[in-house]
Design an enzyme around this catalytic site. Structure first.
Site, short mmCIF file in Angstrom:
data_model
loop_
_atom_site.label_atom_id
_atom_site.label_comp_id
_atom_site.label_asym_id
_atom_site.label_seq_id
_atom_site.Cartn_x
_atom_site.Cartn_y
_atom_site.Cartn_z
N TYR A 1 64.13 8.47 35.12
CA TYR A 1 64.77 8.04 36.44
C TYR A 1 65.51 6.81 36.43
O TYR A 1 66.45 6.47 36.48
CB TYR A 1 63.87 8.25 37.65
CG TYR A 1 63.73 9.68 38.24
CD1 TYR A 1 64.60 10.10 38.84
CD2 TYR A 1 62.78 10.35 37.54
CE1 TYR A 1 64.63 11.74 38.96
CE2 TYR A 1 62.61 11.85 37.95
CZ TYR A 1 63.56 12.37 38.73
OH TYR A 1 63.75 13.65 38.79
N ARG B 1 63.95 25.38 35.85
CA ARG B 1 62.70 24.81 35.87
C ARG B 1 62.10 24.96 37.26
O ARG B 1 62.59 24.28 38.05
CB ARG B 1 62.52 23.38 35.12
CG ARG B 1 61.15 22.88 35.19
CD ARG B 1 60.99 21.71 34.43
NE ARG B 1 59.78 21.05 34.64
CZ ARG B 1 59.55 19.62 35.37
NH1 ARG B 1 60.37 18.91 35.75
NH2 ARG B 1 58.20 19.39 35.28
N GLU C 1 54.34 15.05 34.76
CA GLU C 1 54.06 13.53 34.96
C GLU C 1 52.62 13.41 35.45
O GLU C 1 52.16 12.73 36.32
CB GLU C 1 54.86 13.34 35.99
CG GLU C 1 56.45 13.23 35.90
CD GLU C 1 57.42 12.59 36.86
OE1 GLU C 1 56.73 12.27 37.92
OE2 GLU C 1 58.52 12.54 36.52
N HIS D 1 52.47 21.09 39.11
CA HIS D 1 53.55 19.94 39.56
C HIS D 1 52.77 19.33 40.76
O HIS D 1 53.32 19.35 41.90
CB HIS D 1 55.03 20.54 40.04
CG HIS D 1 55.98 19.35 39.89
ND1 HIS D 1 57.12 19.48 39.18
CD2 HIS D 1 56.09 18.41 40.83
CE1 HIS D 1 57.71 18.31 39.26
NE2 HIS D 1 57.21 17.53 40.28
C1 GBH Z 1 59.72 12.98 39.85
O1 GBH Z 1 58.77 11.86 39.89
C2 GBH Z 1 58.92 14.17 40.12
O2 GBH Z 1 58.71 15.00 39.22
C3 GBH Z 1 59.75 14.95 41.13
O3 GBH Z 1 58.86 15.83 41.87
C4 GBH Z 1 60.23 14.16 42.04
O4 GBH Z 1 60.78 14.72 43.09
C5 GBH Z 1 61.51 13.36 41.29
O5 GBH Z 1 60.82 12.54 40.16
C6 GBH Z 1 62.19 12.24 42.11
O6 GBH Z 1 61.17 11.19 42.63
O7 GBH Z 1 57.54 3.11 42.52
O8 GBH Z 1 56.71 1.55 40.89
O9 GBH Z 1 55.82 3.81 41.13
C7 GBH Z 1 59.11 10.51 40.06
C8 GBH Z 1 59.21 9.73 38.77
C9 GBH Z 1 58.60 7.40 38.39
C10 GBH Z 1 60.31 7.87 39.69
C11 GBH Z 1 58.05 5.83 38.83
C12 GBH Z 1 59.74 6.66 40.35
C13 GBH Z 1 58.92 4.60 40.81
C14 GBH Z 1 57.91 3.78 40.03
N1 GBH Z 1 59.17 8.13 39.23
N2 GBH Z 1 59.40 5.60 39.65
S1 GBH Z 1 56.72 2.88 41.34
#
Ligand code: GBH
Length: 457
Positions: free
Chosen positions: A295, A82, A171, A126
């Site tokens: 995550y 991906r 996302e 992305h």
């Molecule tokens: C993904 O996003 C991305 O798609 C990717 O590019 C990135 O490198 C990877 O994850 C690692 O971060 O701090 O309260 O906002 C991250 C998804 C969802 C993870 C929200 C962190 C934190 C909530 N994120 N979460 S908050």
């Protein structure tokens, strides 16, 4: 902590897809090579918004070194890769002419993957919007969705004959929340609830692009949506209401329109721009798979008296109707995120219960963790092992999950955290761009080989 020899994972269903994921801005570098235009993230980085003022413009050098990374994927025995296509590499101005030299890069990458028997699995967006579109309002502007569909058509015209699975967006919740509501990510807008049109226009962009992909003969079409179980901080009504609202905004605001053609809440629907009912019919066109990025879960409660709350470095203003809290009692990754493997099963069961037969086959399109262990990353192995066991239990409970992409193949630029957070199975030395597989790379190779009933090479 698992050490070799590892306890084998239970058998996943035949044909289960084993992959790794990455994205353009985080890896490619070559920010103005072969006619690429600037993205909103290039501008954000140039404005010093990346931690320590780090220069993100080289990425991991993937644009020049993609053959090396494809060889690493082949060494893993991965079924699929991906990656994402950089919109401003293909349409430098955001509108107008297509840059054939930009597409040439993805042509070479796709050929290289196919030559090794690896399914190319591109994501069209992305997060790297062409800068001219960001400057004209970005996802607040309906026109951005139309331009995205044109770009999708141009990419598909070049690649659809060889691409095995497509994802339109990555996302949209993070882009809406971090990019438009809180201003932590590009384009740095801080609109709080006025950010909601950015969600609608991304969803519309997905629908229009999915239609364009199908018209160009694309095989499997899906999307990658982040999902987090949301837990109420306490039993009281105020905490439960705040958690419910957060759950709606971060999860169902996106999955409901995509899978049922309706917004989860009439009040939210009324804040969306355009002919919303007509748009929803476009947004909800059937998908071949539903991509889930997981995550960690979130703990949410009522806001505390005007006090800002925060999580993972993201400050949430005190005037929002919810506050983020720390997840109690779990181990933490290098990012400080709680390690909760059970959350993956929980969210998959939740999607299955909510959508039933309307839920297409699921693919886990991202799951991983950051740790700074450069070589002996046994904490990453423990994380991935536990999440795969949780996923396996969800499959046993009846959720139709067809594949798993770990985030990420190599260390890469973690958005505003720059080089400070490392998610890779492969270490990258940012001075030399040299790649060195970590213990987790060898572990994942053994997992894939064992699942396919052969010895690791
Ligand atoms: C993904 O996003 C991305 O798609 C990717 O590019 C990135 O490198 C990877 O994850 C690692 O971060 O701090 O309260 O906002 C991250 C998804 C969802 C993870 C929200 C962190 C934190 C909530 N994120 N979460 S908050």
């Amino acid at each position: 902590m698992p050490t070799p020899p590892y306890e084998p994972l239970p058998a996943f269903p035949p044909g289960f897809l084993w992959g790794a994921a990455a994205s353009a801005f985080q890896t490619e570098g070559a920010a103005d090579t072969d006619g690429k235009g600037p993205s909103g993230w290039d501008a954000f980085a140039a404005a010093g918004r990346i931690r320590d003022g780090a220069d993100a413009s080289r990425g991991t050098g993937f644009h020049a070194r993609y053959r090396e990374d494809v060889a690493l994927l082949a060494g893993l025995g991965a079924d699929a890769f991906r990656f994402s296509v950089s919109w401003p590499r293909v349409v430098p101005g955001g509108r107008g002419p297509v840059n054939a030299r930009g597409l040439d890069f993805y042509d070479r990458l796709v050929d290289e993957l196919c030559r090794h028997g690896i399914t190319p699995a591109p994501t069209l967006y992305h997060w790297d919007t062409p800068l001219p579109l960001d400057e004209a309002g970005g996802w607040l502007d309906r026109d951005t969705a139309e331009r995205f569909a044109e770009y999708a058509a141009a990419v598909a015209a070049r690649l659809a004959d060889r691409v095995g699975m497509w994802m339109t967006l990555n996302e949209p919740a993070e882009v809406t929340l971090l990019g438009y509501a809180l201003g932590e990510h590009a384009p740095g807008r801080r609109l709080l609830f006025d950010a909601l049109p950015a969600a609608h226009h991304q969803l519309l962009a997905h629908g229009l692009a999915a239609r364009a992909l199908r018209a160009a003969g694309a095989r499997r079409v899906g999307v990658a949506v982040s999902h987090s179980p949301v837990l109420a901080a306490g039993e009281g009504e105020a905490d439960r209401a705040a958690a419910g609202l957060y759950d709606t905004l971060t999860n169902h605001l996106f999955s409901d329109p995509l899978l049922t053609g309706a917004y989860p809440d009439g009040a939210i629907a009324s804040l969306m721009p355009g002919p919303v009912a007509e748009d929803l019919a476009v947004i909800a066109a059937p998908l071949d798979f539903y991509g889930v990025n997981y995550y960690h879960p979130m703990v949410v409660g009522a806001p505390k008296e005007g006090a800002p709350s925060g999580f993972g470095g993201v400050a949430v203003p005190g005037d929002l109707p919810f506050g983020l809290r720390e997840y109690p009692g779990a181990e933490r990754t290098g990012f400080g995120w709680p390690v909760v493997p059970e959350g993956l099963r929980e969210l998959l069961l939740g999607l299955d219960a909510r959508y039933g037969r309307r839920l297409p086959p699921v693919v886990v399109t991202e799951n991983g963790c950051s740790y700074d262990d450069a070589a002996e990353d046994h904490r990453r192995i423990a994380f991935l092992d536990a999440h795969l066991r949780s996923l396996h239990r969800a499959i046993g409970d009846g959720v139709d999950v067809r594949g798993y992409f770990t985030w990420s193949l190599t260390d890469n630029i973690e958005w505003v955290e720059g080089a400070a957070q490392r998610f890779g199975l492969v270490h990258v030395d940012y001075a030399t761009l040299e790649r060195t597989p970590k213990a987790s790379y060898r572990w994942y190779r053994e997992v894939i080989a064992a699942q396919k009933g052969r010895a690791a090479s």
